[in-house]
Design a protein around this motif. Structure first.
Motif, PDB file in Angstrom:
ATOM      1  N   GLY A 164      14.965   7.703  -6.217  1.00  0.00           N
ATOM      2  CA  GLY A 164      13.604   7.685  -5.691  1.00  0.00           C
ATOM      3  C   GLY A 164      12.660   6.956  -6.626  1.00  0.00           C
ATOM      4  N   ARG A 165      12.802   7.177  -7.923  1.00  0.00           N
ATOM      5  CA  ARG A 165      11.948   6.476  -8.893  1.00  0.00           C
ATOM      6  C   ARG A 165      12.260   4.984  -8.931  1.00  0.00           C
ATOM      7  N   ALA A 166      13.549   4.652  -8.804  1.00  0.00           N
ATOM      8  CA  ALA A 166      13.925   3.237  -8.732  1.00  0.00           C
ATOM      9  C   ALA A 166      13.334   2.589  -7.485  1.00  0.00           C
ATOM     10  N   ALA A 167      13.348   3.329  -6.366  1.00  0.00           N
ATOM     11  CA  ALA A 167      12.775   2.811  -5.116  1.00  0.00           C
ATOM     12  C   ALA A 167      11.287   2.549  -5.277  1.00  0.00           C
ATOM     13  N   LEU A 168      10.580   3.441  -5.971  1.00  0.00           N
ATOM     14  CA  LEU A 168       9.142   3.237  -6.186  1.00  0.00           C
ATOM     15  C   LEU A 168       8.891   1.989  -7.027  1.00  0.00           C
ATOM     16  N   ALA A 169       9.714   1.788  -8.064  1.00  0.00           N
ATOM     17  CA  ALA A 169       9.564   0.592  -8.903  1.00  0.00           C
ATOM     18  C   ALA A 169       9.828  -0.677  -8.100  1.00  0.00           C
ATOM     19  N   LEU A 170      10.866  -0.654  -7.265  1.00  0.00           N
ATOM     20  CA  LEU A 170      11.176  -1.808  -6.422  1.00  0.00           C
ATOM     21  C   LEU A 170      10.059  -2.061  -5.412  1.00  0.00           C
ATOM     22  N   PHE A 171       9.497  -0.997  -4.874  1.00  0.00           N
ATOM     23  CA  PHE A 171       8.385  -1.098  -3.939  1.00  0.00           C
ATOM     24  C   PHE A 171       7.201  -1.831  -4.583  1.00  0.00           C
ATOM     25  N   GLY A 172       6.848  -1.431  -5.789  1.00  0.00           N
ATOM     26  CA  GLY A 172       5.748  -2.095  -6.487  1.00  0.00           C
ATOM     27  C   GLY A 172       6.056  -3.552  -6.800  1.00  0.00           C
ATOM     28  N   LEU A 173       7.286  -3.814  -7.251  1.00  0.00           N
ATOM     29  CA  LEU A 173       7.672  -5.191  -7.551  1.00  0.00           C
ATOM     30  C   LEU A 173       7.654  -6.045  -6.287  1.00  0.00           C
ATOM     31  N   GLY A 174       8.124  -5.464  -5.184  1.00  0.00           N
ATOM     32  CA  GLY A 174       8.117  -6.207  -3.928  1.00  0.00           C
ATOM     33  C   GLY A 174       6.722  -6.631  -3.518  1.00  0.00           C
ATOM     34  N   LEU A 175       5.740  -5.763  -3.734  1.00  0.00           N
ATOM     35  CA  LEU A 175       4.360  -6.112  -3.397  1.00  0.00           C
ATOM     36  C   LEU A 175       3.849  -7.252  -4.287  1.00  0.00           C
ATOM     37  N   LEU A 176       4.209  -7.216  -5.570  1.00  0.00           N
ATOM     38  CA  LEU A 176       3.833  -8.315  -6.460  1.00  0.00           C
ATOM     39  C   LEU A 176       4.460  -9.632  -6.000  1.00  0.00           C
ATOM     40  N   LEU A 177       5.731  -9.568  -5.608  1.00  0.00           N
ATOM     41  CA  LEU A 177       6.413 -10.775  -5.142  1.00  0.00           C
ATOM     42  C   LEU A 177       5.814 -11.290  -3.838  1.00  0.00           C
ATOM     43  N   TYR A 178       5.310 -10.378  -3.014  1.00  0.00           N
ATOM     44  CA  TYR A 178       4.630 -10.826  -1.792  1.00  0.00           C
ATOM     45  C   TYR A 178       3.425 -11.673  -2.160  1.00  0.00           C
ATOM     46  N   GLY A 179       2.655 -11.229  -3.143  1.00  0.00           N
ATOM     47  CA  GLY A 179       1.497 -12.006  -3.577  1.00  0.00           C
ATOM     48  C   GLY A 179       1.884 -13.369  -4.114  1.00  0.00           C
ATOM     49  N   VAL A 180       2.981 -13.421  -4.871  1.00  0.00           N
ATOM     50  CA  VAL A 180       3.467 -14.701  -5.397  1.00  0.00           C
ATOM     51  C   VAL A 180       3.842 -15.645  -4.258  1.00  0.00           C
ATOM     52  N   ALA A 181       4.565 -15.118  -3.265  1.00  0.00           N
ATOM     53  CA  ALA A 181       4.976 -15.949  -2.132  1.00  0.00           C
ATOM     54  C   ALA A 181       3.772 -16.392  -1.299  1.00  0.00           C
ATOM     55  N   LEU A 182       2.818 -15.490  -1.111  1.00  0.00           N
ATOM     56  CA  LEU A 182       1.642 -15.827  -0.310  1.00  0.00           C
ATOM     57  C   LEU A 182       0.856 -16.964  -0.948  1.00  0.00           C
ATOM     58  N   ALA A 183       0.799 -16.976  -2.269  1.00  0.00           N
ATOM     59  CA  ALA A 183       0.079 -18.036  -2.974  1.00  0.00           C
ATOM     60  C   ALA A 183       0.741 -19.397  -2.784  1.00  0.00           C
ATOM     61  N   ARG A 184       2.042 -19.412  -2.487  1.00  0.00           N
ATOM     62  CA  ARG A 184       2.774 -20.669  -2.313  1.00  0.00           C
ATOM     63  C   ARG A 184       3.004 -21.026  -0.856  1.00  0.00           C
ATOM     64  N   PHE A 185       2.626 -20.142   0.065  1.00  0.00           N
ATOM     65  CA  PHE A 185       2.912 -20.328   1.487  1.00  0.00           C
ATOM     66  C   PHE A 185       2.042 -21.435   2.078  1.00  0.00           C
ATOM     67  N   ASP A 186       2.679 -22.314   2.843  1.00  0.00           N
ATOM     68  CA  ASP A 186       1.970 -23.376   3.552  1.00  0.00           C
ATOM     69  C   ASP A 186       1.449 -22.814   4.877  1.00  0.00           C
ATOM     70  N   LEU A 187       0.160 -22.614   4.987  1.00  0.00           N
ATOM     71  CA  LEU A 187      -0.416 -21.998   6.181  1.00  0.00           C
ATOM     72  C   LEU A 187      -0.213 -22.841   7.435  1.00  0.00           C
ATOM     73  N   ARG A 188       0.102 -24.121   7.267  1.00  0.00           N
ATOM     74  CA  ARG A 188       0.383 -24.958   8.442  1.00  0.00           C
ATOM     75  C   ARG A 188       1.647 -24.505   9.165  1.00  0.00           C
ATOM     76  N   GLU A 189       2.480 -23.729   8.460  1.00  0.00           N
ATOM     77  CA  GLU A 189       3.691 -23.206   9.085  1.00  0.00           C
ATOM     78  C   GLU A 189       3.378 -22.252  10.237  1.00  0.00           C
ATOM     79  N   VAL A 190       2.204 -21.631  10.205  1.00  0.00           N
ATOM     80  CA  VAL A 190       1.838 -20.685  11.255  1.00  0.00           C
ATOM     81  C   VAL A 190       1.857 -21.361  12.626  1.00  0.00           C
ATOM     82  N   THR A 191       1.401 -22.594  12.691  1.00  0.00           N
ATOM     83  CA  THR A 191       1.378 -23.315  13.967  1.00  0.00           C
ATOM     84  C   THR A 191       2.512 -24.311  14.115  1.00  0.00           C
TER      85      THR A 191
END
Length: 322
Positions: A164-191
């Protein structure tokens, strides 16, 4: 070098030529199986699980073949975000087996996914080009949160607090990685994206699913439980907002031609539905359940359409996602 720069060797079996992006088919089938079980359609759920397991075995055979017999192609594919579908698909399959009470098999799949995850994640992050990226970039978050979901499920089922504690750590890391990916995402891909642009929302949905699993865990009480509940609902709200935006973009700019990356559309559709269904009880937001049921049938319809197109596609027709 991208995986698309590697030419198939003559004499291959068809399953060795599948793109790593095909791993999203396992993810989509597995999460739809989870969703169907949550609404009581056990036979359909088991059928979807059987498809997911069969596809996983096919892709695992291709993965092993490239690792042993075609190291050049294996290394090239490992540099691309779709390689992380190997982690996510394995963890999603494990999560469904855990729900069936197959904790031993689920633990083996968690160990396998966890062994693959650090090497593939670090390779993908190091190999990201300077240009803007497609929605496949969000797989860095999806793979991490898939591990969090399975670890949290096994923690509750097997009464292993360290998981459970490992899952919480992974959960937090996953959110950080989402921010990293969002910063690199090409918004033109949406359309203009070929299908994997939906992972921008699907990554938040699997984050919400991980949050719901943590919220229902007896490990977290008081302020910790309240924080997890609030964050889960916020993530789910953001994923639903992405769902509306991406659906509107699809209606405005239809992309009917089949592409292997369309499995990365089906997976977020199923994941958003399942996250709504899973979060309803632990967060006390009962209105999420009917929303999840409607979205799940949308995902099932998309799965059938994509599977039919997949069967009809000619070998070599699927482009590689980089």
């Amino acid at each position: 070098m991208s995986a698309g720069d590697v030419s198939p060797l003559p004499g291959r079996r068809w399953w060795t030529d599948l793109s790593p992006a095909a791993g999203a088919a396992v993810m989509a089938s597995g999460i739809i199986s989870v969703g169907l079980a949550l609404i009581g359609h056990d036979l359909l759920s088991l059928a979807a699980l059987a498809v997911a397991a069969a596809l996983w075995l096919v892709l695992a055979a291709g993965f092993a073949t490239r690792l042993l017999a075609d190291r050049g192609r294996f290394r090239a594919e490992a540099d691309t975000p779709p390689a992380l579908t190997a982690v996510a698909a394995t963890a999603v399959l494990g999560a469904r087996l855990s729900e069936l009470g197959r904790q031993g098999a689920a633990a083996v799949l968690l160990a396998l996914a966890a062994a693959l995850w650090p090497g593939l994640l670090s390779t993908v992050l190091r190999s990201w080009p300077r240009r803007r990226l497609s929605g496949a970039a969000f797989l860095v978050c999806v793979a991490t949160q898939a591990l969090a979901v399975l670890a949290a499920a096994l923690s509750t089922a097997c009464h292993q607090d360290w998981l459970g504690r490992a899952a919480l750590a992974l959960f937090g890391l996953g959110l950080l990685l989402y921010g990293v990916a969002l910063a690199r995402f090409d918004l033109r891909e949406v359309t203009g994206g070929a299908g994997d642009h939906w992972v921008a929302g699907g990554a938040l949905s699997i984050s919400a699913l991980a949050g719901s699993k943590l919220t229902e865990s007896p490990l977290w009480t008081g302020a910790g439980h309240t924080a997890l509940r609030t964050l889960t609902l916020a993530l789910l709200g953001c994923s639903l907002a992405w769902y509306v935006v991406l659906l509107a973009a699809e209606l405005r700019s239809p992309r009917p031609r089949y592409d292997i990356r369309r499995w990365s559309t089906v997976f977020p559709l199923g994941m958003t539905a399942t996250a709504c269904l899973s979060a309803a009880a632990p967060t006390g937001a009962g209105w999420l359940r009917p929303v999840g049921e409607v979205l799940l049938w949308v995902a099932v319809a998309a799965w059938f359409l994509t599977f039919a197109a997949f069967l009809a596609a000619r070998p070599g027709e699927d482009p590689e996602t980089t």
